[in-house]
Design an enzyme around this catalytic site. Structure first.
Site, PDB file in Angstrom:
ATOM      1  N   GLU A  96     -28.771 -29.446 -82.580  1.00 36.15           N
ATOM      2  CA  GLU A  96     -29.812 -28.363 -83.102  1.00 36.15           C
ATOM      3  C   GLU A  96     -29.040 -27.351 -83.916  1.00 36.15           C
ATOM      4  OE1 GLU A  96     -31.740 -28.215 -78.526  1.00 36.15           O
ATOM      5  OE2 GLU A  96     -31.424 -26.490 -79.614  1.00 36.15           O
ATOM      6  N   CYS A 109     -27.758 -20.280 -86.808  1.00 36.06           N
ATOM      7  CA  CYS A 109     -26.879 -20.747 -85.518  1.00 36.06           C
ATOM      8  C   CYS A 109     -26.658 -22.081 -85.499  1.00 36.06           C
ATOM      9  CB  CYS A 109     -27.987 -20.220 -84.316  1.00 36.06           C
ATOM     10  SG  CYS A 109     -26.971 -20.327 -82.726  1.00 36.06           S
ATOM     11  N   CYS A 116     -21.285 -30.263 -74.697  1.00 39.41           N
ATOM     12  CA  CYS A 116     -20.423 -29.193 -74.323  1.00 39.41           C
ATOM     13  C   CYS A 116     -19.568 -29.208 -72.994  1.00 39.41           C
ATOM     14  CB  CYS A 116     -20.807 -27.541 -74.473  1.00 39.41           C
ATOM     15  SG  CYS A 116     -19.608 -26.416 -74.474  1.00 39.41           S
ATOM     16  N   CYS A 120     -20.872 -24.079 -68.255  1.00 39.79           N
ATOM     17  CA  CYS A 120     -21.560 -22.543 -67.896  1.00 39.79           C
ATOM     18  C   CYS A 120     -22.642 -22.810 -67.340  1.00 39.79           C
ATOM     19  CB  CYS A 120     -21.594 -21.767 -69.125  1.00 39.79           C
ATOM     20  SG  CYS A 120     -20.160 -21.448 -70.153  1.00 39.79           S
ATOM     21  N   CYS A 123     -26.316 -22.723 -68.838  1.00 39.50           N
ATOM     22  CA  CYS A 123     -26.692 -23.401 -69.971  1.00 39.50           C
ATOM     23  C   CYS A 123     -27.090 -24.680 -70.019  1.00 39.50           C
ATOM     24  CB  CYS A 123     -25.424 -23.337 -70.889  1.00 39.50           C
ATOM     25  SG  CYS A 123     -25.496 -23.996 -72.708  1.00 39.50           S
ATOM     26  N   SER A 198     -18.177 -18.156 -81.892  1.00 40.78           N
ATOM     27  CA  SER A 198     -18.380 -17.507 -80.614  1.00 40.78           C
ATOM     28  C   SER A 198     -17.548 -18.420 -79.852  1.00 40.78           C
ATOM     29  CB  SER A 198     -19.828 -17.884 -80.412  1.00 40.78           C
ATOM     30  OG  SER A 198     -20.065 -17.837 -79.239  1.00 40.78           O
ATOM     31  N   LEU A 222     -19.340 -12.854 -72.550  1.00 38.45           N
ATOM     32  CA  LEU A 222     -18.540 -12.505 -71.433  1.00 38.45           C
ATOM     33  C   LEU A 222     -19.592 -12.537 -69.858  1.00 38.45           C
ATOM     34  CD1 LEU A 222     -15.948 -10.795 -70.700  1.00 38.45           C
ATOM     35  CD2 LEU A 222     -17.260  -8.756 -71.089  1.00 38.45           C
ATOM     36  N   HIS A 223     -20.824 -12.127 -69.962  1.00 40.63           N
ATOM     37  CA  HIS A 223     -21.811 -12.312 -69.009  1.00 40.63           C
ATOM     38  C   HIS A 223     -21.231 -11.885 -67.569  1.00 40.63           C
ATOM     39  CE1 HIS A 223     -23.283 -14.691 -72.121  1.00 40.63           C
ATOM     40  NE2 HIS A 223     -22.677 -15.738 -72.000  1.00 40.63           N
ATOM     41  N   CYS A 340     -29.932 -22.400 -76.393  1.00 37.25           N
ATOM     42  CA  CYS A 340     -29.418 -23.789 -76.905  1.00 37.25           C
ATOM     43  C   CYS A 340     -29.530 -24.776 -76.163  1.00 37.25           C
ATOM     44  CB  CYS A 340     -27.853 -23.242 -77.304  1.00 37.25           C
ATOM     45  SG  CYS A 340     -26.785 -23.117 -76.103  1.00 37.25           S
TER      46      CYS A 340
HETATM   47  S1  SF4 Z   1     -22.772 -21.255 -73.211  1.00 34.54           S
HETATM   48 FE1  SF4 Z   1     -21.639 -22.255 -74.851  1.00 34.54          FE
HETATM   49  S2  SF4 Z   1     -19.733 -22.673 -73.737  1.00 34.54           S
HETATM   50 FE2  SF4 Z   1     -20.976 -22.587 -72.334  1.00 34.54          FE
HETATM   51  S3  SF4 Z   1     -21.681 -24.707 -71.732  1.00 34.54           S
HETATM   52 FE3  SF4 Z   1     -23.286 -23.545 -73.099  1.00 34.54          FE
HETATM   53  S4  SF4 Z   1     -22.699 -24.352 -75.186  1.00 34.54           S
HETATM   54 FE4  SF4 Z   1     -20.968 -24.606 -73.891  1.00 34.54          FE
END
Ligand code: SF4
Length: 353
Positions: A96, A109, A116, A120, A123, A198, A222-223, A340
């Site tokens: 994307e 973006c 990935c 996380c 995500c 990023s 950071l989160h 994303c």
């Molecule tokens: S937030 Fe970014 S680094 Fe974390 S799993 Fe999703 S794409 Fe990967």
């Protein structure tokens, strides 16, 4: 340019490498620069589109260096102008890329990997793990495609965030090569200061990036301001806890003179408490930084809820009152699954060509 990118990827080659390629095969060096320019300025899809070239060279190139550009699978546009493009790669994997309209122009973006590995917990992109790295050319072609999309509006991409699917610093050599290519005046000629890389916090690569001499902005996801909470949300924190991450950020600021952007996704009842805002401000105090609060975009696969907007504003005020620059990210393109990885997950099945 020294990276480990395979030399046989035509979209990833720099002008100097193309010149060398041409002279090695008995063609004049200027053909190399010409090819690079036709690839990225004229966005050719076939070598036959290079009308100024002799036929034999076009045929040689088609055999020696087959050209596989990204193909559009789907485009979704929101009322605010945010447009998400789902693009297919030569091996039918999909990525994307999102065009975002701003007062100053359009930012893009882009994705840096298929899937990935960072896992996380909030995500969509990490749900199936990392499938493969993107080449520098596949990243650059996302920019080229977006520029083609914007052309009828008389617009083009003026900023790039490597913030889509993937952890850019887990694909380091290709990302560095991409930065050099997109900066090249024969391609997009984009200034490094208009590019943000990023990271979820891959500490050794932050040091390496700081030493590259490329003044790109670093955005750190950071989160959470405590190790206990951050490790729950982001497994990378177990390898590189917050103290080590902050040391690396300080080094980045010292070496590049650039301030760091800290991204902070606000999840209701998880990381949006007042005392965490105080801790966050304490953590980033002492070096040039900016905190970007991101309202959560719900993902079906995850149980998190968005913080109420009153709490988002309250969190912002606490951070600001502590003397830290802090903004709330505009909620762009909510109706098109703007978090994303969501469009890619929804459109899993490849379409027929
Ligand atoms: S937030 Fe970014 S680094 Fe974390 S799993 Fe999703 S794409 Fe990967």
């Amino acid at each position: 340019m020294s990276t480990s990118v395979p030399i046989d990827d035509p979209l990833s080659k720099a002008p100097g490498e193309w010149q060398q390629w041409m002279t090695d095969r008995g063609y004049p060096a200027f053909r190399g620069r010409q090819l690079f320019e036709w690839l990225w300025r004229h966005h050719i899809r076939h070598y036959d589109d290079i009308t100024v070239w002799p036929k034999d060279l076009r045929r040689t190139m088609a055999t020696a260096m087959p050209l596989n550009r990204l193909e559009l699978v789907k485009a979704e546009a929101a009322e605010d102008g945010t447009t998400k493009l789902l693009l297919e790669l030569a091996d039918r994997q999909r990525v994307e890329t999102v065009i975002l309209p701003h007062d100053y122009g359009h930012s893009l973006c882009i994705s840096s990997q298929v899937g990935c590995a960072m896992g996380c917990h909030f995500c969509a992109s990490g749900l199936k793990g990392r499938i493969r790295q993107l080449s520098a050319g596949e990243m650059l072609d996302q920019v080229a495609y977006a520029n083609r999309w914007l052309k009828p509006q008389g617009a083009q991409v003026t900023r790039i965030d490597i913030m889509g699917i993937g952890e850019p610093l887990d694909n380091y050599p290709n990302v560095i090569r991409f930065l050099h290519l997109v900066h090249d005046p024969l391609a997009m000629g984009l200034g490094y200061r208009h590019i943000t890389v990023s990271t979820s916090g891959v500490v050794p690569k932050i040091y390496q990036l700081a030493d590259e001499g490329l003044p790109v902005t670093l955005a750190v996801s950071l989160h959470a301001p405590t190790d206990a909470l951050r490790s729950q949300l982001m497994p990378v924190n177990r390898a590189y806890p917050i103290r080590k991450l902050m040391d690396a950020c300080r080094y980045y600021v010292e070496r590049t003179g650039r301030r760091i952007t800290f991204e902070y996704l606000l999840l209701r009842g998880i990381n949006d408490h007042d005392e965490l805002a105080v801790k966050l401000a304490e953590l980033v105090r002492g070096f040039p930084s900016h905190v970007n609060l991101i309202p959560w975009n719900p993902v079906d696969e995850h149980p998190f809820l968005p913080s109420p907007s009153a709490q988002v504003r309250r969190f912002q005020h606490i951070v600001q009152d502590a003397g830290i620059s802090c903004t709330i990210r505009r909620e762009l393109g909510q109706e098109i699954d703007a978090a994303c990885g969501q469009l890619r997950l929804r459109e899993e099945e490849p379409v027929s060509p």
